[in-house]
Design a protein around this motif. Structure first.
Motif, mmCIF file in Angstrom:
data_model
loop_
_atom_site.group_PDB
_atom_site.id
_atom_site.type_symbol
_atom_site.label_atom_id
_atom_site.label_comp_id
_atom_site.label_asym_id
_atom_site.label_seq_id
_atom_site.Cartn_x
_atom_site.Cartn_y
_atom_site.Cartn_z
ATOM 1 N N SER A 1 0.838 -1.201 0.000
ATOM 2 C CA SER A 1 0.000 0.000 0.000
ATOM 3 C C SER A 1 0.871 1.249 0.000
ATOM 4 O O SER A 1 2.018 1.226 0.458
ATOM 5 N N PRO A 2 0.335 2.382 -0.479
ATOM 6 C CA PRO A 2 1.130 3.613 -0.469
ATOM 7 C C PRO A 2 1.372 4.149 0.934
ATOM 8 O O PRO A 2 0.531 3.979 1.829
ATOM 9 N N VAL A 3 2.510 4.782 1.118
ATOM 10 C CA VAL A 3 2.857 5.459 2.370
ATOM 11 C C VAL A 3 2.253 6.862 2.321
ATOM 12 O O VAL A 3 2.694 7.701 1.531
ATOM 13 N N ARG A 4 1.281 7.120 3.177
ATOM 14 C CA ARG A 4 0.565 8.408 3.153
ATOM 15 C C ARG A 4 1.234 9.376 4.147
ATOM 16 O O ARG A 4 0.667 9.789 5.138
ATOM 17 N N PHE A 5 2.486 9.732 3.822
ATOM 18 C CA PHE A 5 3.283 10.491 4.787
ATOM 19 C C PHE A 5 2.832 11.940 4.904
ATOM 20 O O PHE A 5 2.740 12.490 6.003
ATOM 21 N N SER A 6 2.548 12.588 3.788
ATOM 22 C CA SER A 6 2.116 13.986 3.820
ATOM 23 C C SER A 6 0.848 14.138 4.656
ATOM 24 O O SER A 6 0.741 15.036 5.506
ATOM 25 N N GLU A 7 -0.101 13.236 4.457
ATOM 26 C CA GLU A 7 -1.356 13.263 5.215
ATOM 27 C C GLU A 7 -1.106 12.972 6.694
ATOM 28 O O GLU A 7 -1.741 13.571 7.576
ATOM 29 N N THR A 8 -0.185 12.065 6.955
ATOM 30 C CA THR A 8 0.176 11.745 8.340
ATOM 31 C C THR A 8 0.671 12.986 9.079
ATOM 32 O O THR A 8 0.235 13.282 10.194
ATOM 33 N N ILE A 9 1.578 13.718 8.463
ATOM 34 C CA ILE A 9 2.127 14.919 9.099
ATOM 35 C C ILE A 9 1.028 15.958 9.303
ATOM 36 O O ILE A 9 0.945 16.591 10.373
ATOM 37 N N SER A 10 0.174 16.143 8.323
ATOM 38 C CA SER A 10 -0.942 17.092 8.469
ATOM 39 C C SER A 10 -1.828 16.710 9.651
ATOM 40 O O SER A 10 -2.245 17.573 10.440
ATOM 41 N N ASN A 11 -2.102 15.414 9.799
ATOM 42 C CA ASN A 11 -2.942 14.953 10.914
ATOM 43 C C ASN A 11 -2.252 15.148 12.258
ATOM 44 O O ASN A 11 -2.889 15.515 13.252
ATOM 45 N N LYS B 1 18.252 13.301 7.568
ATOM 46 C CA LYS B 1 17.338 14.426 7.796
ATOM 47 C C LYS B 1 16.243 14.476 6.730
ATOM 48 O O LYS B 1 15.625 15.516 6.510
ATOM 49 N N VAL B 2 16.008 13.353 6.076
ATOM 50 C CA VAL B 2 15.036 13.310 4.979
ATOM 51 C C VAL B 2 13.641 13.698 5.461
ATOM 52 O O VAL B 2 12.957 14.532 4.849
ATOM 53 N N LEU B 3 13.198 13.100 6.565
ATOM 54 C CA LEU B 3 11.836 13.344 7.039
ATOM 55 C C LEU B 3 11.663 14.771 7.544
ATOM 56 O O LEU B 3 10.593 15.372 7.369
ATOM 57 N N SER B 4 12.688 15.327 8.153
ATOM 58 C CA SER B 4 12.620 16.720 8.611
ATOM 59 C C SER B 4 12.352 17.651 7.433
ATOM 60 O O SER B 4 11.554 18.590 7.526
ATOM 61 N N GLY B 5 12.999 17.369 6.310
ATOM 62 C CA GLY B 5 12.783 18.170 5.110
ATOM 63 C C GLY B 5 11.369 18.029 4.577
ATOM 64 O O GLY B 5 10.747 19.014 4.158
ATOM 65 N N LEU B 6 10.822 16.805 4.622
ATOM 66 C CA LEU B 6 9.457 16.586 4.154
ATOM 67 C C LEU B 6 8.446 17.305 5.044
ATOM 68 O O LEU B 6 7.468 17.874 4.552
ATOM 69 N N VAL B 7 8.683 17.286 6.352
ATOM 70 C CA VAL B 7 7.778 17.980 7.283
ATOM 71 C C VAL B 7 7.692 19.460 6.939
ATOM 72 O O VAL B 7 6.603 20.048 6.901
ATOM 73 N N ARG B 8 8.840 20.070 6.674
ATOM 74 C CA ARG B 8 8.854 21.512 6.393
ATOM 75 C C ARG B 8 8.198 21.838 5.052
ATOM 76 O O ARG B 8 7.784 22.973 4.827
ATOM 77 N N LYS B 9 8.097 20.835 4.173
ATOM 78 C CA LYS B 9 7.362 21.068 2.925
ATOM 79 C C LYS B 9 5.853 20.949 3.138
ATOM 80 O O LYS B 9 5.076 21.495 2.369
ATOM 81 N N VAL B 10 5.470 20.224 4.171
ATOM 82 C CA VAL B 10 4.045 20.169 4.538
ATOM 83 C C VAL B 10 3.661 21.453 5.272
ATOM 84 O O VAL B 10 2.626 22.058 5.009
ATOM 85 N N LYS B 11 4.532 21.876 6.218
ATOM 86 C CA LYS B 11 4.320 23.140 6.933
ATOM 87 C C LYS B 11 5.672 23.820 7.088
ATOM 88 O O LYS B 11 6.520 23.376 7.864
ATOM 89 N N ARG B 12 5.853 24.899 6.375
ATOM 90 C CA ARG B 12 7.176 25.534 6.253
ATOM 91 C C ARG B 12 7.775 25.919 7.592
ATOM 92 O O ARG B 12 8.984 25.825 7.794
ATOM 93 N N ARG B 13 6.944 26.380 8.533
ATOM 94 C CA ARG B 13 7.476 26.867 9.806
ATOM 95 C C ARG B 13 7.464 25.822 10.918
ATOM 96 O O ARG B 13 7.711 26.146 12.080
ATOM 97 N N ALA B 14 7.167 24.581 10.583
ATOM 98 C CA ALA B 14 7.191 23.524 11.599
ATOM 99 C C ALA B 14 8.600 23.385 12.169
ATOM 100 O O ALA B 14 9.592 23.459 11.440
ATOM 101 N N LYS B 15 8.683 23.195 13.478
ATOM 102 C CA LYS B 15 9.989 23.039 14.132
ATOM 103 C C LYS B 15 10.406 21.572 14.039
ATOM 104 O O LYS B 15 9.643 20.677 14.384
#
Length: 314
Positions: free
Chosen positions: A253-263, A279-293
């Motif tokens: 099944s697909p990895v729904r990572f963007s939706e996971t971070i939003s939730n 630091k791959v996932l940290s970069g993806l988080v900031r693309k979902v929400k730019r100012r996320a710490k």
């Protein structure tokens, strides 16, 4: 107290030298890594610390190495008394999250991901499957494009929805080659073939699912101590039966990572902490929400940087 979510990296984040700094500095990490080598019956420490990179990157080695890297960082975090409100992992990283949440023991987790890697390698002939990252194209256009290719007899599926503007596709080698051209014609900024050994998170992985289910049925899985957001649903799970079922489905099944971070962001998290190598996932988080710490904890220096923030007055 600050609320943090732990994120655990998946395959692709492995690199020679991973975890070595923790191993040299922390006795508990040394014990963990040495015990893992006995459990896995492969020279995992040498592969992680010295390589060669091509051997470390083999799925059956990369998966336990990445889990072990995350467990090493967790050992240090736990000694500091830091516990997440929730956790998630990217593909393989979901197993790390479940060990963190007490649903799996470290020993069972290591054995499982080693077996998972072996099953994934043999599920589809080596070199016959492929994956590619599609940049700058919406999901509906990607889906309609790969549907056309599938109708012509080649399998191509969406494998990862990583973040806005980055979706990974997976399927037969010929299907992916066709998709690269068609997706560019349909407006993709770039389509980048990935250096992987198989068509992961596609229906071509289904042959491995029954064998993985059999392995999971022999493992004592417990209810999770805190919510772990599942790749398959992008929703929190704690029930042991549901965890077992979702781990089987996760293979194909697909990895729904963007939706996971939003939730997870809806839960007022103060920071996301990537636990393990890279630091791959940290970069993806900031693309979902730019100012996320975000923080990455993979060695003593990055651990200290996180602890300094965590312990400062709110």
């Amino acid at each position: 107290m600050k609320k943090v979510a732990f994120l655990f990296p998946g395959q692709g984040s492995q690199e020679t030298g991973m975890t070595k700094a923790f191993y040299e500095k922390d006795e508990d990490v040394r014990t963990l890594v040495d015990q893992a080598e006995e459990i896995l019956q492969v020279p995992i420490k040498k592969l992680m610390f010295e390589g060669p990179q091509e051997d470390l990157t083999k799925t059956e080695h990369a998966q336990p190495a990445l889990l072990l890297s995350s467990l090493a960082a967790l050992r240090v975090l736990e000694k500091e008394g830091i516990r997440p409100e929730m956790a998630a992992g990217h593909s393989l990283g979901e197993y790390s999250a479940l060990v963190n949440a007490g649903a799996l023991s470290a020993e069972d987790g290591l054995k499982l991901v080693q077996k998972r890697g072996q099953l994934m390698e043999k599920a589809y002939p080596a070199g016959k499957g492929s994956m590619a990252a599609v940049l700058g194209l919406d999901e509906s256009t990607i889906q309609s494009t790969i549907n056309e290719i599938s109708e012509q007899g080649e399998v191509v599926d969406i494998a990862n929805d990583n973040c806005p503007g980055q979706i990974v596709i997976s399927g037969t080698k010929q299907g992916i080659e066709q998709a690269v051209d068609k997706l560019k014609e349909n407006g993709a900024k770039r389509v980048l073939p990935l250096n992987v050994s198989g068509p992961f998170h596609s229906r071509l992985m289904e042959p491995a699912s029954s064998e993985l289910a059999a392995e999971l049925n022999q493992i004592n899985i417990k209810d999770a101590d805190f919510p772990v957001y599942a790749n398959v649903t992008a929703a929190p799970v704690q029930d042991q039966t549901e965890i077992r079922d979702l781990l089987v489905k996760q293979l194909y099944s697909p990895v729904r990572f963007s939706e996971t971070i939003s939730n997870m962001l809806e839960k007022d998290i103060d920071a996301f902490v990537e636990v393990g190598n890279g630091k791959v996932l940290s970069g993806l988080v900031r693309k979902v929400k730019r100012r996320a710490k975000t923080f990455s904890v993979q060695d003593p220096d990055s651990m200290n940087a996180f602890l300094e923030w965590y312990k400062e007055d709110s």
